[in-house]
Design a protein around this motif. Structure first.
Motif, PDB file in Angstrom:
ATOM      1  N   GLU A  68       0.882  -1.173   0.000  1.00 60.76           N
ATOM      2  CA  GLU A  68       0.000   0.000   0.000  1.00 60.76           C
ATOM      3  C   GLU A  68       0.916   1.218   0.000  1.00 60.76           C
ATOM      4  O   GLU A  68       1.585   1.489   1.002  1.00 60.76           O
ATOM      5  CB  GLU A  68      -0.886   0.034   1.264  1.00 60.76           C
ATOM      6  CG  GLU A  68      -1.819  -1.161   1.392  1.00 60.76           C
ATOM      7  CD  GLU A  68      -2.794  -1.024   2.575  1.00 60.76           C
ATOM      8  OE1 GLU A  68      -2.713  -0.008   3.306  1.00 60.76           O
ATOM      9  OE2 GLU A  68      -3.611  -1.940   2.741  1.00 60.76           O
ATOM     10  N   GLU A  70       1.671   5.121   0.289  1.00 61.37           N
ATOM     11  CA  GLU A  70       0.970   6.181   1.009  1.00 61.37           C
ATOM     12  C   GLU A  70       1.857   7.419   1.181  1.00 61.37           C
ATOM     13  O   GLU A  70       3.091   7.311   1.258  1.00 61.37           O
ATOM     14  CB  GLU A  70       0.571   5.684   2.419  1.00 61.37           C
ATOM     15  CG  GLU A  70      -0.081   4.301   2.343  1.00 61.37           C
ATOM     16  CD  GLU A  70      -0.998   3.932   3.485  1.00 61.37           C
ATOM     17  OE1 GLU A  70      -1.129   4.734   4.425  1.00 61.37           O
ATOM     18  OE2 GLU A  70      -1.583   2.837   3.393  1.00 61.37           O
ATOM     19  N   ASP A  99       2.768   0.853   3.516  1.00 60.03           N
ATOM     20  CA  ASP A  99       2.076   0.199   4.631  1.00 60.03           C
ATOM     21  C   ASP A  99       1.903  -1.262   4.198  1.00 60.03           C
ATOM     22  O   ASP A  99       0.906  -1.611   3.569  1.00 60.03           O
ATOM     23  CB  ASP A  99       0.739   0.917   4.867  1.00 60.03           C
ATOM     24  CG  ASP A  99      -0.223   0.129   5.745  1.00 60.03           C
ATOM     25  OD1 ASP A  99       0.215  -0.820   6.420  1.00 60.03           O
ATOM     26  OD2 ASP A  99      -1.424   0.487   5.747  1.00 60.03           O
ATOM     27  N   LYS A 120      -0.683  -5.810  10.415  1.00 60.35           N
ATOM     28  CA  LYS A 120      -0.041  -4.567   9.970  1.00 60.35           C
ATOM     29  C   LYS A 120       1.347  -4.392  10.579  1.00 60.35           C
ATOM     30  O   LYS A 120       2.122  -3.562  10.118  1.00 60.35           O
ATOM     31  CB  LYS A 120      -0.923  -3.377  10.373  1.00 60.35           C
ATOM     32  CG  LYS A 120      -2.255  -3.299   9.618  1.00 60.35           C
ATOM     33  CD  LYS A 120      -2.033  -2.840   8.184  1.00 60.35           C
ATOM     34  CE  LYS A 120      -3.325  -2.464   7.500  1.00 60.35           C
ATOM     35  NZ  LYS A 120      -3.081  -1.910   6.140  1.00 60.35           N
TER      36      LYS A 120
HETATM   37 MG    MG Z   1      -2.719   1.560   4.519  1.00 60.47          MG
END
Ligand code: MG
Length: 215
Positions: A68, A70, A99, A120
């Protein structure tokens, strides 16, 4: 104590304190995961020890990890109850970051109504480039992620559901922020799996801000 340091192009270095992340901040990405958009931003955290600025990283074996890309904001002074109008005074820089996410685990945890934390937070799951001045004209250009030379994700700051001033106002109304906190501000659509051997380039407009290899 091990410090987790990020560098600014102006030569400053900051020990990072907390890693905050925003979910569902781009409509296209919320749609691709089948998530509704929310009336307030959703925040989560990554463990500080997940942070990396390295040029090559290893990811946990036997897990399927998604990228991801960002925009990542650095908070440069402590504050709470910061108004959106004053938020720029608290931003020490902006970077591009990844991420990295164990999506299968995240979906299992979501289905179980459990926190996403371990999907995460794993070693090297929070990748950041060096930080730069937040020049709103330059940073309104498209940012993008290439894997092995091919664009897989691209987005624009203007496409955020909740803009950066609002995110700072909102989060600092709930918890005090520290100098050295960083915030991942959400990902545009196009998330997908990263594989060992991939070379990832994180760019803004015509510039590559970071190249990282998965080993
Ligand atoms: Mg994210």
């Amino acid at each position: 104590m091990t410090e987790y340091i990020i560098s600014h192009e102006n030569g400053a270095q900051y020990p990072v304190r907390n890693i905050y992340c925003v979910g569902r901040n781009y409509a296209g990405h919320a749609r691709e995961l089948g998530n509704p958009l929310l009336s307030e931003p959703v925040f989560f955290q990554k463990a500080l020890t997940c942070l990396t600025t390295a040029d090559s990283i290893k990811l946990p074996p036997d897990r399927i990890i998604q990228h991801e890309i960002e925009l990542v904001i650095l908070i440069s002074k402590p504050g709470e109850g910061i108004s959106a109008d004053n938020s720029m005074d608290y931003i020490g820089g902006v970077a591009l970051g990844l991420d990295l996410t164990d999506r299968k685990l995240q979906n299992e945890l979501k289905d179980g109504k459990l926190p996403w934390f371990l999907s995460k937070s794993f070693k090297n799951s929070a990748v950041v480039s060096s930080f730069h001045e937040l020049d709103l004209i330059n940073w309104s250009e498209k940012f993008w992620l290439k894997i092995n030379g091919k664009v897989v994700q691209e987005g624009k700051m203007d496409d955020m559901e909740f803009d950066i001033p609002f995110l700072i106002e909102f989060l600092s109304s709930r918890i005090p922020l520290l100098a050295g906190d960083i915030m991942f501000t959400g990902t545009p659509k196009g998330v997908g799996i990263v594989h060992k051997g991939n070379v990832l380039e994180l760019g803004l407009g015509a510039s590559v801000l970071k190249t990282i290899r998965i080993t």
